[in-house]
Scaffold this active site. Structure first.
Site, PDB file in Angstrom:
ATOM      1  N   HIS A  17       0.840  -1.213   0.000  1.00 48.73           N
ATOM      2  CA  HIS A  17       0.000   0.000   0.000  1.00 48.73           C
ATOM      3  C   HIS A  17       0.873   1.260   0.000  1.00 48.73           C
ATOM      4  CE1 HIS A  17      -3.106  -2.709   2.142  1.00 48.73           C
ATOM      5  NE2 HIS A  17      -3.624  -2.430   0.971  1.00 48.73           N
ATOM      6  N   ARG A  90      -2.190  -6.309  -8.358  1.00 54.32           N
ATOM      7  CA  ARG A  90      -1.185  -7.363  -8.241  1.00 54.32           C
ATOM      8  C   ARG A  90      -1.376  -8.355  -9.386  1.00 54.32           C
ATOM      9  NH1 ARG A  90      -2.887  -8.084  -2.151  1.00 54.32           N
ATOM     10  NH2 ARG A  90      -4.722  -7.273  -3.219  1.00 54.32           N
TER      11      ARG A  90
HETATM   12  P1  ADP Z   1      -9.895  -3.449  -0.517  1.00 53.17           P
HETATM   13  O1  ADP Z   1     -10.637  -4.119   0.588  1.00 53.17           O
HETATM   14  O2  ADP Z   1     -10.571  -2.212  -1.040  1.00 53.17           O
HETATM   15  O3  ADP Z   1      -9.401  -4.337  -1.628  1.00 53.17           O
HETATM   16  P2  ADP Z   1      -7.141  -3.334   0.403  1.00 53.17           P
HETATM   17  O4  ADP Z   1      -6.645  -2.545   1.561  1.00 53.17           O
HETATM   18  O5  ADP Z   1      -7.020  -4.806   0.461  1.00 53.17           O
HETATM   19  O6  ADP Z   1      -8.628  -2.837   0.220  1.00 53.17           O
HETATM   20  O7  ADP Z   1      -6.433  -2.840  -0.936  1.00 53.17           O
HETATM   21  C1  ADP Z   1      -6.529  -1.520  -1.383  1.00 53.17           C
HETATM   22  C2  ADP Z   1      -5.897  -1.409  -2.755  1.00 53.17           C
HETATM   23  O8  ADP Z   1      -4.509  -1.671  -2.657  1.00 53.17           O
HETATM   24  C3  ADP Z   1      -6.429  -2.392  -3.798  1.00 53.17           C
HETATM   25  O9  ADP Z   1      -6.449  -1.753  -5.056  1.00 53.17           O
HETATM   26  C4  ADP Z   1      -5.413  -3.513  -3.795  1.00 53.17           C
HETATM   27  O10 ADP Z   1      -5.372  -4.180  -5.033  1.00 53.17           O
HETATM   28  C5  ADP Z   1      -4.152  -2.700  -3.567  1.00 53.17           C
HETATM   29  N1  ADP Z   1      -3.084  -3.507  -2.979  1.00 53.17           N
HETATM   30  C6  ADP Z   1      -3.149  -4.335  -1.916  1.00 53.17           C
HETATM   31  N2  ADP Z   1      -1.959  -4.928  -1.671  1.00 53.17           N
HETATM   32  C7  ADP Z   1      -1.109  -4.445  -2.629  1.00 53.17           C
HETATM   33  C8  ADP Z   1       0.278  -4.691  -2.948  1.00 53.17           C
HETATM   34  N3  ADP Z   1       1.015  -5.569  -2.278  1.00 53.17           N
HETATM   35  N4  ADP Z   1       0.821  -4.009  -3.980  1.00 53.17           N
HETATM   36  C9  ADP Z   1       0.065  -3.145  -4.686  1.00 53.17           C
HETATM   37  N5  ADP Z   1      -1.244  -2.887  -4.467  1.00 53.17           N
HETATM   38  C10 ADP Z   1      -1.827  -3.526  -3.453  1.00 53.17           C
END
Ligand code: ADP
Length: 162
Positions: A17, A90
């Site tokens: 994130h 991802r």
């Molecule tokens: P949500 O419940 O909205 O999916 P997350 O906190 O899991 O919320 O993810 C928020 C965003 O960050 C999403 O677009 C997800 O694909 C992206 N994301 C999560 N982990 C990673 C990572 N390791 N690298 C890049 N983007 C990520």
């Protein structure tokens, strides 16, 4: 003014994130990081905790603002007068869900565009759910989350380890 919102659960925020936040902050004037408060889910960290964690993780980036929201993302984006949604992508795991959500948001609010930033190669595997799982069993979180998040996870699971 060029503004965008990066929404998510951030339960907790991982290095994946933070990487997306850094990279997105370079291409917009203001980046809102929207912490979703979802009444139908029971997160590990409260929305207040997640907001505080993200504030701490991004304190060195002057054009990032952490905000909390509930309800439809497009309604919140309109309230902020933001027309761009940033999401991280991802390798294979995210595509179907992200595509569906982007099209739904487009249907709800045709003026709003979703932009995807591809996850960095070394962070592709990383997810908040994996981090929670590893933390629950007391595994090593090096390279996955900031020290401050590590400590917060330790405190959360103290005395609750299985
Ligand atoms: P949500 O419940 O909205 O999916 P997350 O906190 O899991 O919320 O993810 C928020 C965003 O960050 C999403 O677009 C997800 O694909 C992206 N994301 C999560 N982990 C990673 C990572 N390791 N690298 C890049 N983007 C990520």
């Amino acid at each position: 003014m060029n503004k965008a919102i990066y929404p998510g659960s951030f339960d907790p925020a991982t290095n994946g994130h933070v990487d997306i936040i850094y990279r997105a902050s370079k291409i917009v004037d203001t980046l809102y990081v929207g912490v979703l408060e979802n009444p139908s889910k029971t997160p590990l960290f409260t929305s207040k905790e997640r907001v505080e964690q993200l504030k701490c993780l991004t304190e060195g980036i002057s054009n990032v603002e952490i905000v909390c929201f509930s309800g439809l993302l497009v309604d919140f984006a309109e309230k902020l007068n933001v027309k761009t949604i940033i999401r991280g992508l991802r390798a294979t795991s995210d595509f179907e869900y992200e595509f569906q959500m982007a099209l739904t948001n487009k249907q709800l609010s045709p003026d709003i565009e979703t932009l995807f930033i591809s996850a960095s190669v070394n962070l592709q595997f990383l997810s908040s759910s994996m981090v929670r799982e590893v933390a629950m069993y007391g595994g090593k979180l090096d390279g996955m989350v900031d020290e401050m998040i590590k400590k917060a996870l330790e405190d959360k699971f103290k005395g609750k380890r299985v």
